[in-house]
Design an enzyme around this catalytic site. Sequence first.
Site, PDB file in Angstrom:
ATOM      1  N   HIS A  13       7.715   7.710   8.634  1.00 40.62           N
ATOM      2  CA  HIS A  13       6.542   8.386   8.271  1.00 40.62           C
ATOM      3  C   HIS A  13       6.589  10.138   8.584  1.00 40.62           C
ATOM      4  CE1 HIS A  13       4.919   4.241   8.883  1.00 40.62           C
ATOM      5  NE2 HIS A  13       3.890   4.850   8.304  1.00 40.62           N
ATOM      6  N   HIS A  26      -1.222  11.055   5.725  1.00 45.11           N
ATOM      7  CA  HIS A  26      -1.615  10.089   6.850  1.00 45.11           C
ATOM      8  C   HIS A  26      -0.948  10.444   8.224  1.00 45.11           C
ATOM      9  CE1 HIS A  26      -1.114   6.061   8.467  1.00 45.11           C
ATOM     10  NE2 HIS A  26      -0.003   5.839   8.266  1.00 45.11           N
ATOM     11  N   HIS A  44       0.754  -1.372   0.043  1.00 44.62           N
ATOM     12  CA  HIS A  44      -0.061   0.091  -0.032  1.00 44.62           C
ATOM     13  C   HIS A  44       0.947   1.420   0.153  1.00 44.62           C
ATOM     14  CE1 HIS A  44       0.428  -0.181   4.510  1.00 44.62           C
ATOM     15  NE2 HIS A  44       0.465   1.228   4.513  1.00 44.62           N
TER      16      HIS A  44
END
Length: 265
Positions: free
Chosen positions: A214, A86, A80
């Site tokens: 991230h 996010h 993904h």
Amino acid sequence: MSSTPLSTSPLAGLIDALGSGAVRVVDLTQPLSERTPILQLPEPFVNAPGLTRHEISKFDDRGPAWAWSWLEIGEHVGTHFDAPIHWITGRDGEDVASVPPGRLVGPAVVIDKSAEASADPDYLLTVDDVRALEAEHGPLPQGGWLLLRTGWDARAGDQEAFLNVEHGRSRTPGPDAECARWLAQESPIVGFGVETVGTDAGSAAAFDPPFPAHSHLLGAGKYGITQLANLAQLPPTGAIVVVAPLRLVDGTGSPARVLALVPGG
Ligand code: 23J
Ligand code: MN
């Protein structure tokens, strides 16, 4: 149509190469099923649901000539894509639908740390590792995707082996905090891809900042891709990657088909 436009097209060589097999298409996508391993965050965090298929009809009274189902699935399941929104650092950035398509196709650079990760499942990729790769293969390309090979794709059929939890913590490789910062802020790549369940190492909740891949990459408007397969079939440089998430409006991520164009039959 005359052959002139085709033969003068910059794609002419690629068309020939796809036809002759001189360029192969390699599927970097793991199969998506009810058994696809999913991230398990510790309490008190809430986890994404894996795939559940709900049958609509199957050649029966509900639809005599057709079979179809509807899907229940987290945005961040299987192979993904992570969009900037996010993460809190990228919350004002792009959703999946807003990602310019040109950023989803680019040169792939594969850094092979499968031997290191096999010897040490907590292996952390460093800036020195990437610098060493650049010394051998040239600088990371503008608009490129750095793909971290760890051999973890061999575990993807088995949630336990894939997450590799020991004493309550996941032992999986990933970048260290400085490498994540450097890739986000100092390198020309647009995205970072891994074979593991997330772009961050299993131990990354304890890093500064937590989950630095991230935090830094999505905060810089860059992207992640996870649970890649078949990176062993790619050369260190010279392949092109095509990343195809759903164009999900307001999506923070999406299951994706990821393909590579690889030279050499
Ligand atoms: C949420 C929190 C932590 C992580 C993740 C999601 C992912 O790996 C993901 O799929 O983006 S580490
Ligand atoms: Mn994700």
